[in-house]
Each structure stands twice: as structure tokens, then as C-alpha cells.
Design a protein around this motif. Structure first.
Motif, PDB file in Angstrom:
ATOM      1  N   ARG A 137       0.846  -1.169   0.000  1.00 64.09           N
ATOM      2  CA  ARG A 137       0.000   0.000   0.000  1.00 64.09           C
ATOM      3  C   ARG A 137       0.894   1.235   0.000  1.00 64.09           C
ATOM      4  NH1 ARG A 137      -2.802  -0.217   5.938  1.00 64.09           N
ATOM      5  NH2 ARG A 137      -2.019  -2.302   6.157  1.00 64.09           N
ATOM      6  N   PRO A 138       0.390   2.363  -0.457  1.00 63.75           N
ATOM      7  CA  PRO A 138       1.215   3.575  -0.420  1.00 63.75           C
ATOM      8  C   PRO A 138       1.609   3.904   1.022  1.00 63.75           C
ATOM      9  CG  PRO A 138      -0.744   3.881  -1.782  1.00 63.75           C
ATOM     10  CD  PRO A 138      -0.922   2.585  -1.061  1.00 63.75           C
ATOM     11  N   LYS A 139       2.824   4.405   1.191  1.00 58.00           N
ATOM     12  CA  LYS A 139       3.285   4.760   2.525  1.00 58.00           C
ATOM     13  C   LYS A 139       2.545   5.992   3.019  1.00 58.00           C
ATOM     14  CE  LYS A 139       7.891   2.731   2.074  1.00 58.00           C
ATOM     15  NZ  LYS A 139       9.361   2.981   2.111  1.00 58.00           N
ATOM     16  N   LEU A 140       2.045   5.895   4.252  1.00 68.06           N
ATOM     17  CA  LEU A 140       1.201   6.954   4.799  1.00 68.06           C
ATOM     18  C   LEU A 140       1.912   8.304   4.798  1.00 68.06           C
ATOM     19  CD1 LEU A 140      -1.448   7.753   6.195  1.00 68.06           C
ATOM     20  CD2 LEU A 140      -0.389   7.142   8.374  1.00 68.06           C
ATOM     21  N   ASP A 141       3.175   8.337   5.230  1.00 64.96           N
ATOM     22  CA  ASP A 141       3.871   9.626   5.313  1.00 64.96           C
ATOM     23  C   ASP A 141       4.065  10.258   3.940  1.00 64.96           C
ATOM     24  OD1 ASP A 141       5.616   7.616   4.569  1.00 64.96           O
ATOM     25  OD2 ASP A 141       7.352   8.468   5.597  1.00 64.96           O
ATOM     26  N   LYS A 142       4.264   9.423   2.911  1.00 65.96           N
ATOM     27  CA  LYS A 142       4.426   9.936   1.560  1.00 65.96           C
ATOM     28  C   LYS A 142       3.110  10.497   1.016  1.00 65.96           C
ATOM     29  CE  LYS A 142       8.800   9.041   0.958  1.00 65.96           C
ATOM     30  NZ  LYS A 142       9.785  10.160   0.801  1.00 65.96           N
ATOM     31  N   VAL A 143       2.000   9.838   1.360  1.00 72.51           N
ATOM     32  CA  VAL A 143       0.690  10.311   0.895  1.00 72.51           C
ATOM     33  C   VAL A 143       0.340  11.627   1.585  1.00 72.51           C
ATOM     34  CG1 VAL A 143      -1.779   9.778   0.779  1.00 72.51           C
ATOM     35  CG2 VAL A 143      -0.103   7.975   0.363  1.00 72.51           C
ATOM     36  N   ILE A 144       0.648  11.738   2.880  1.00 69.40           N
ATOM     37  CA  ILE A 144       0.372  12.985   3.603  1.00 69.40           C
ATOM     38  C   ILE A 144       1.142  14.155   2.982  1.00 69.40           C
ATOM     39  CG2 ILE A 144       0.677  14.158   5.836  1.00 69.40           C
ATOM     40  CD1 ILE A 144       0.034  11.512   7.202  1.00 69.40           C
ATOM     41  N   SER A 156      -6.975  15.863   7.979  1.00 68.97           N
ATOM     42  CA  SER A 156      -6.260  15.240   9.095  1.00 68.97           C
ATOM     43  C   SER A 156      -5.631  13.919   8.666  1.00 68.97           C
ATOM     44  CB  SER A 156      -7.219  14.985  10.258  1.00 68.97           C
ATOM     45  OG  SER A 156      -8.154  13.976   9.915  1.00 68.97           O
ATOM     46  N   GLU A 157      -4.765  13.404   9.520  1.00 69.52           N
ATOM     47  CA  GLU A 157      -4.123  12.115   9.264  1.00 69.52           C
ATOM     48  C   GLU A 157      -5.155  10.995   9.189  1.00 69.52           C
ATOM     49  OE1 GLU A 157      -1.231   9.212  11.784  1.00 69.52           O
ATOM     50  OE2 GLU A 157      -0.461  11.253  11.466  1.00 69.52           O
ATOM     51  N   LYS A 158      -6.268  11.125   9.916  1.00 64.85           N
ATOM     52  CA  LYS A 158      -7.312  10.100   9.925  1.00 64.85           C
ATOM     53  C   LYS A 158      -7.827   9.830   8.520  1.00 64.85           C
ATOM     54  CE  LYS A 158     -11.976   9.210  11.719  1.00 64.85           C
ATOM     55  NZ  LYS A 158     -13.094   9.768  12.521  1.00 64.85           N
ATOM     56  N   TYR A 159      -7.995  10.899   7.726  1.00 66.55           N
ATOM     57  CA  TYR A 159      -8.473  10.732   6.357  1.00 66.55           C
ATOM     58  C   TYR A 159      -7.495   9.889   5.542  1.00 66.55           C
ATOM     59  CZ  TYR A 159      -9.209  11.844   1.436  1.00 66.55           C
ATOM     60  OH  TYR A 159      -9.388  11.748   0.075  1.00 66.55           O
ATOM     61  N   PHE A 160      -6.212  10.199   5.658  1.00 71.93           N
ATOM     62  CA  PHE A 160      -5.205   9.494   4.854  1.00 71.93           C
ATOM     63  C   PHE A 160      -5.038   8.043   5.302  1.00 71.93           C
ATOM     64  CE2 PHE A 160      -4.159  13.997   4.414  1.00 71.93           C
ATOM     65  CZ  PHE A 160      -4.139  14.107   3.032  1.00 71.93           C
ATOM     66  N   LYS A 161      -5.266   7.765   6.573  1.00 66.08           N
ATOM     67  CA  LYS A 161      -5.242   6.377   7.041  1.00 66.08           C
ATOM     68  C   LYS A 161      -6.374   5.584   6.399  1.00 66.08           C
ATOM     69  CE  LYS A 161      -2.952   6.860  11.528  1.00 66.08           C
ATOM     70  NZ  LYS A 161      -3.110   6.757  13.005  1.00 66.08           N
ATOM     71  N   LEU A 179      -7.762   6.313   3.530  1.00 66.84           N
ATOM     72  CA  LEU A 179      -7.489   6.257   2.094  1.00 66.84           C
ATOM     73  C   LEU A 179      -6.503   5.145   1.740  1.00 66.84           C
ATOM     74  CD1 LEU A 179      -8.059   7.681  -0.625  1.00 66.84           C
ATOM     75  CD2 LEU A 179      -6.100   9.170  -0.130  1.00 66.84           C
ATOM     76  N   THR A 180      -5.613   4.807   2.670  1.00 66.92           N
ATOM     77  CA  THR A 180      -4.595   3.774   2.418  1.00 66.92           C
ATOM     78  C   THR A 180      -4.795   2.552   3.311  1.00 66.92           C
ATOM     79  OG1 THR A 180      -3.107   4.853   4.008  1.00 66.92           O
ATOM     80  CG2 THR A 180      -2.899   5.493   1.701  1.00 66.92           C
ATOM     81  N   ALA A 181      -6.038   2.309   3.749  1.00 69.84           N
ATOM     82  CA  ALA A 181      -6.305   1.260   4.740  1.00 69.84           C
ATOM     83  C   ALA A 181      -6.110  -0.151   4.198  1.00 69.84           C
ATOM     84  CB  ALA A 181      -7.723   1.404   5.290  1.00 69.84           C
ATOM     85  N   GLU A 182      -6.391  -0.364   2.917  1.00 72.34           N
ATOM     86  CA  GLU A 182      -6.393  -1.722   2.372  1.00 72.34           C
ATOM     87  C   GLU A 182      -5.018  -2.108   1.830  1.00 72.34           C
ATOM     88  OE1 GLU A 182      -9.604  -2.770  -0.146  1.00 72.34           O
ATOM     89  OE2 GLU A 182     -11.054  -1.546   0.939  1.00 72.34           O
ATOM     90  N   LEU A 209     -11.285   5.461   1.027  1.00 70.14           N
ATOM     91  CA  LEU A 209     -10.905   4.731  -0.185  1.00 70.14           C
ATOM     92  C   LEU A 209     -12.138   4.333  -0.976  1.00 70.14           C
ATOM     93  CD1 LEU A 209      -8.794   3.408  -1.979  1.00 70.14           C
ATOM     94  CD2 LEU A 209      -8.845   1.406  -0.480  1.00 70.14           C
ATOM     95  N   ASP A 210     -13.186   3.866  -0.295  1.00 72.14           N
ATOM     96  CA  ASP A 210     -14.426   3.493  -0.984  1.00 72.14           C
ATOM     97  C   ASP A 210     -15.036   4.695  -1.710  1.00 72.14           C
ATOM     98  OD1 ASP A 210     -14.223   0.885  -0.192  1.00 72.14           O
ATOM     99  OD2 ASP A 210     -15.620   1.052   1.482  1.00 72.14           O
ATOM    100  N   CYS A 211     -15.009   5.867  -1.057  1.00 69.46           N
ATOM    101  CA  CYS A 211     -15.530   7.067  -1.704  1.00 69.46           C
ATOM    102  C   CYS A 211     -14.732   7.415  -2.958  1.00 69.46           C
ATOM    103  CB  CYS A 211     -15.498   8.245  -0.725  1.00 69.46           C
ATOM    104  SG  CYS A 211     -16.821   8.225   0.506  1.00 69.46           S
ATOM    105  N   ARG A 212     -13.425   7.295  -2.880  1.00 69.20           N
ATOM    106  CA  ARG A 212     -12.598   7.651  -4.029  1.00 69.20           C
ATOM    107  C   ARG A 212     -12.806   6.665  -5.181  1.00 69.20           C
ATOM    108  NH1 ARG A 212      -7.850  11.323  -5.117  1.00 69.20           N
ATOM    109  NH2 ARG A 212      -9.102  12.536  -3.683  1.00 69.20           N
ATOM    110  N   VAL A 213     -13.022   5.373  -4.869  1.00 71.23           N
ATOM    111  CA  VAL A 213     -13.333   4.398  -5.920  1.00 71.23           C
ATOM    112  C   VAL A 213     -14.599   4.826  -6.655  1.00 71.23           C
ATOM    113  CG1 VAL A 213     -14.193   2.053  -6.305  1.00 71.23           C
ATOM    114  CG2 VAL A 213     -12.182   2.413  -4.882  1.00 71.23           C
TER     115      VAL A 213
END
Length: 621
Positions: free
Chosen positions: A330-337, A537-542, A544-547, A566-570
């Protein structure tokens, strides 16, 4: 009589050492209402021995048609010679073996290596790949051993062997007895895990000898204050112990104490079964009797597994008795933030051509305040080259079972009050061109359809891992890895209207690829780049990259993880495709009406549509 007493003593010894096996044997009695049971287990627990006890009982005390199915021919040969023949002799029922044929000239024997005939019934021994034996006989007692050790599909093309053997019990209806047992394999392939999930998922809880609290044994680590742990001296493991999970106790429990704890243990369901006549059980190797696999030996295996992922696979299967989850990516959380841009949510950055929106519906739990019923919505902007901007992420908390009340009405009030109208610096106004609403597990499908009727360009949707292309269906894509065609989305009929079906694996893979695109020092950004508001917030990005993306291209959500973003973005990515495809179709109709040739009409693509949108955007600027 002496041999019968010996067998009884062995059965009593087995039950005394492994009291957790008694209930499983009782379920297979003709006096029990339970018709099916599944045991997902670790090693060194005596589970195969209870299958033998069950067979012995039905051969001797209550004769009936019996079938035992082993994973492979080799395992079957080994079991029949080393376990079945001694079982028959120990019961003293060799004399009952006789052919049921009425032809006096026949030399048919009722006592063959893999088939036994006796007064009142018979025993068939088959492997999972023996379609002949699975096809022809009506069976009352069906035992399927190590079902994860066999390929699910028969070589003859007759389908799944679990289905073909299950069909043999139909004639016995509610008098059938089915027992599936196995150590599991991987979370994607395990058949015993699927059977386990259909049942009530019972665990064997035992009391702490100090505080009396009942608990289900599990692994521990440095982060947990309970579970199986190791005691070390000079870096070497001395012994393992189990730390009670009662915060007010926390005492160390040792291997020699578990025998008494087992005697006072009890099976407890943890889920609702698909049928009140179906029970399922999970039994890890923590419960191996004293004198067999010790907790110290098991902890040694755990330490070995920490050093090698392949060893960890075996440890999960053979000792924890759980299916192994392949490590995903999965994408790295810190990189996505780091993708957070300089704009504020609710504003339209330059480059946005149009908006789409999506709503994820969560029924929530009345018992968990952290998981209320709610609607989670994302509005997303699309630009040239599939560059995206998250414009707004908003949650509406409240009941979701009435399209005119609760969270639905709050959402409607928000939208009619101008909440879904966004302005750019130059005063240009944007509203979503297309919106999809997730219908989830189907429980709220009618509610969602009724709500979608209230708004224009708003449709229910339902996700599938992959939509295979139907015969004659246009718009298909080719999956090189799976070597088959699939389609991104499909408009399908519902009882209450229309819905868009979505190939979620396709969109999730694209999203994860886009999230790995890093920001360039200056614009323009690369195609597919994802931008996010500075106040997310960080919660959103978690979320988004949960799966985790697995090797086979599927996606897995870890237990307890939230993936609504993530489901919303799909849904948003799919809504964007639908909108562009609609625009292409509309442009083709205009071209046809204007007298264009078929060749010219066929040249109209999304690129032309996007160019038009870009041109209109520049004119507004």
C-alpha cells in the motif's frame, strides 16, 4: 468384550486430555440437532482421532451410510492402513463386514481397503479428487478431513468437491451429519476458513487459575499486556508462559496448569451462524494437552517464524490455526500525507474541470459509540490527465434506514442550502456532475434508491472485485495477469431502479498507483497526481490507504481498519468515467445530427471531451 472396553478406555482418555473435543463428538450423535460443524484448527490436538471415534460409533452402534473424504490419495492410503483397520479390530466388528449383494455367485467382498459394508450401512473412503465415489451414493454421515489440502475443483470439471460431496447428503435432509476439519492455508484460498465464517465461530474459553476470568488463548508480544509470552535469560528463551488478560490480575500461567483449566473450559459462540443447525469452531495449538506440544516449544516456533515470512505462514496455519494473510502493499502513509497542497477544503483550485461526488453508507453499531450510523461523502475535482483534487470530505451522523429522515435529511438540507455549490476565485461556480451512493451489503438498497430519486444525476452503486465482460458487451479491458476480459463498470437493473456495478480492484489499483506519484517542484504536475486540502487530518489518509493490495491483484482490509475514504474515491473515479463516457456519447449524437461520417464520429474520444472542457475553463478564466 475386552477389545470394546479397551476402545472405551481410549475414548475416555482422549476426552480426559482434550475435554474441548467432547462437544464436537456429541454434535455428531444422532440425538443432537446439529447437522453440520466445521473445525479450523492447529496441530497436535487429537482432532483426527475424534473423526475415527465418530466413524466407529456409526459403524457399530448406529449403522448408516458413511463417507470419509481425505485431501489426497496418499493421505487416504495412509489413513486406511494405519488408522481404519486398527479401529475396526479394536471395536471387534470385523465379523460384521459382509457384502450386501444378493447375487450368490458374486465374489464381491464387503471388507475392502477403501470400502466396508456392514449390516445396516457402509463406509466409503475417498479422496477429494475421486469424483466417481462422490457421485453415486447417498450418505448420512460425511467427514471431510484436511479440506484445505486439496484443490477445490475436481479434475473432471464437475465443480467444487465440497459441493459434490455435500449433495450426497440431500436425501437425509435434517438427519444428515457433516464434519469438516482442517488446518487452514491462505486467507484467499482457505475453504475451512469460509466454512468457519458460516458458523457461529466458537472459541474455547478457560478460566485463569488465579482470578477465574474466562479467556480464549492467543499470542502475545511486547505491545500487549496478555497472551503467550517468553521468559529470557542472556538472550535465550528459558520458558514460555501465558499472561492473564484480566488487568487486575495479569498473573503468569504455566504449561502444566492448563490441564485443570481445560476441565473447566467451555465453548462460546462469537458470531451468529448462517443456520441454527450449523456450528463452527476455532482451536489453536495453545490447547495441545500437557505432554504433547508445550507452550515453550510453541514460542520457539514463533521466534523462528519472526525471522522468515515463509516460516510465519506455517506458524499461522499449523500453530495458530488461522489462514495466513499474504503481506500486501500500500502507499506509505507519510508519503501520501506529503501530497497535501496549499488550498483549503471547499475551494476550487485552478485546473479543476468538473466535480463528481460519492457517498459511503455505514449502518454502524448501536453498541459502539465510535461507529455510529452515518453517511461519509467526498467531493472530488477532475482535471486534465486525470489529475484529481479532493474538494471536501464530510460526515453526516444519524439513522440511515429512512431516505427522508436522519442523516439522509441532514445531507439533503446541506445540499439544498448550497453546501454542494463551490466557487473558484474568479467567481465560477461548480457543482457535482455525477454522484454515486454505495448500496453496500444490500440491506439498505431500497432506501438508497429512494434517496437517489430525489437528486439529479445521482445513482446507487455496488462494488464487485471484478466484473467479467459479458458476451457482446462493449468497453471491456484485458487483464494480462489473469488473462481475461473485464469491464470497469456496468449499469444494471434493480427491483427499485438502476444501479452502477463497479470493478473495485481496477479502481483501487489505479488509485494506489496515483497516490505514489510525488509532487513536482513546479506545475504542471504529472498525469494522475492527487492533491489534497491543507486542512485534512491524518485520519483521512489512514482511511485512504487502509487496504492492502495482494499479489493476485485483490485487496484486503485488515481487521478493524476504516476504509470509507478509499471506498468514496473508488466511486468518484468511476463516476468520472461514467460522466466522460456520457459526454462522449452525447457528442457523437450531436455529430451524427450534424451529418458527420461514421469514421469521423468514431474518432470522438474522451480526449476531445476533455479538450472542450479545458477550452471552456480557459474562456471562463
Amino acid at each position: 468384550f475386552f477389545l470394546r472396553c479397551q476402545m472405551q478406555q481410549q475414548a475416555q482418555k482422549l476426552a480426559g486430555m482434550n475435554p474441548f473435543l467432547i462437544e464436537l463428538m456429541d454434535n455428531m450423535s444422532p440425538y443432537s440437532p446439529i447437522q453440520e460443524q466445521a473445525l479450523m484448527k492447529g496441530a497436535q490436538l487429537g482432532a483426527t482421532a475424534i473423526a475415527e471415534n465418530i466413524i466407529g460409533y456409526w459403524m457399530d452402534e448406529s449403522p448408516a451410510p458413511i463417507m470419509i473424504v481425505s485431501a489426497t490419495d496418499d493421505l487416504l492410503d495412509d489413513w486406511t492402513s494405519k488408522r481404519l483397520e486398527p479401529l475396526i479390530d479394536s471395536l471387534g466388528i470385523r465379523g460384521k463386514m459382509t457384502t450386501q449383494s444378493v447375487n450368490k455367485k458374486s465374489r464381491k467382498s464387503g471388507d475392502k481397503a477403501k470400502s466396508k459394508e456392514f449390516f445396516g450401512g457402509f463406509l466409503l473412503c475417498a479422496s477429494a479428487q475421486s469424483p466417481g465415489k462422490q457421485r453415486s451414493n447417498s450418505i448420512r454421515v460425511l467427514i471431510r478431513d484436511e479440506i484445505d489440502g486439496a484443490p477445490a475443483q475436481l479434475r473432471t470439471g464437475e465443480g467444487n468437491y465440497l459441493e459434490t460431496t455435500y449433495a450426497r447428503t440431500f436425501a437425509w435432509d435434517n438427519r444428515k451429519k457433516i464434519f469438516d476439519l482442517s488446518t487452514p492455508t491462505t486467507i484467499e484460498m482457505s475453504m475451512i476458513a469460509r466454512r468457519h465464517e458460516l458458523g457461529d465461530q466458537r472459541v474455547f474459553r478457560i478460566p485463569c487459575p488465579y482470578c477465574g476470568k474466562y479467556q480464549h488463548l492467543k499470542m502475545g508480544n511486547d505491545q500487549t499486556k496478555y497472551g503467550l509470552k517468553g521468559e529470557f535469560k542472556a538472550g535465550e528463551l528459558v520458558r514460555a508462559y501465558y499472561q492473564c488478560d484480566n488487568p487486575s490480575c495479569g498473573e503468569a500461567i504455566f504449561n502444566n496448569q492448563k490441564a485443570q483449566m481445560f476441565q473447566e473450559g467451555r465453548w462460546e459462540p462469537t458470531a451468529k451462524s448462517s443456520s441454527r443447525f450449523f456450528r463452527s469452531y476455532h482451536l489453536p495449538s495453545f490447547y495441545s494437552p500437557v505432554g504433547m506440544l508445550s507452550w515453550t516449544k510453541m514460542y520457539e516456533k514463533y521466534l523462528e517464524a519472526l525471522e522468515d515470512p515463509e516460516v510465519m505462514r506455517g506458524f499461522a496455519n499449523l500453530y495458530l490455526g488461522i489462514p495466513f494473510k499474504e503481506p500486501g502493499s500500500r502507499p506509505k502513509l507519510d508519503k501520501v500525507i506529503e501530497l497535501i497542497g496549499g488550498y483549503k477544503s471547499g475551494t476550487i483550485p485552478e485546473g479543476v474541470l468538473y466535480l463528481v461526488a460519492s457517498i459511503d453508507v455505514q449502518r454502524g453499531s448501536e453498541k459502539d459509540e465510535r461507529n455510529p450510523a452515518r453517511l461519509e461523502m467526498e467531493v472530488m475535482g477532475i482535471g486534465a490527465g486525470y489529475r484529481t483534487w479532493s474538494i471536501m470530505y464530510k460526515v453526516f451522523v444519524g439513522p440511515v434506514n429512512d431516505p427522508f429522515e436522519g442523516a439522509w435529511e441532514d445531507l439533503n438540507d446541506f445540499a439544498t442550502g448550497g453546501g454542494l455549490s463551490f466557487k473558484r476565485r474568479d467567481g465560477s461556480e461548480y457543482t457535482p456532475r455525477m454522484m454515486l451512493v454505495d448500496s453496500g451489503d444490500g440491506t439498505l438498497t431500497e432506501v438508497i434508491c429512494r434517496f437517489c430519486e430525489r437528486w439529479r444525476n445521482t445513482y446507487p452503486s455496488k462494488g464487485f472485485q471484478e466484473l467479467k465482460t459479458r458476451k457482446g458487451e462493449k468497453g471491456g479491458l484485458y487483464d494480462e495477469k489473469a488473462r481475461r476480459d473485464f469491464i470497469r463498470y456496468r449499469l444494471a437493473d434493480l427491483k427499485f431502479g438502476k444501479t452502477y456495478e463497479i470493478s473495485t480492484n481496477y479502481y483501487k489499483a489505479n488509485i494506489y498507483n496515483f497516490l505514489n506519484i510525488q509532487r513536482q517542484p513546479t506545475d504542471p504536475q504529472r498525469s494522475g497526481f492527487c492533491d489534497f486540502p491543507r486542512d485534512y487530518s491524518e485520519k483521512y489518509f489512514k482511511m485512504l490507504t487502509a487496504e492492502e493490495k495482494l499479489k493476485d491483484g485483490s485487496f484486503h482490509t485488515p481487521s478493524g481498519a476504516r476504509n470509507e475514504a478509499l471506498d468514496c474515491r473508488v466511486m468518484n473515479m468511476c463516476a468520472s468515467d461514467i460522466y466522460l463516457d456520457m459526454m462522449v456519447a452525447a457528442n457523437k449524437e450531436k455529430a451524427k445530427a450534424a451529418g458527420w461520417s461514421k469514421i469521423e464520429i468514431d474518432k470522438i474520444t474522451r480526449r476531445i471531451v476533455v479538450d472542450k472542457l479545458e477550452y471552456a475553463n480557459r474562456m471562463r478564466v
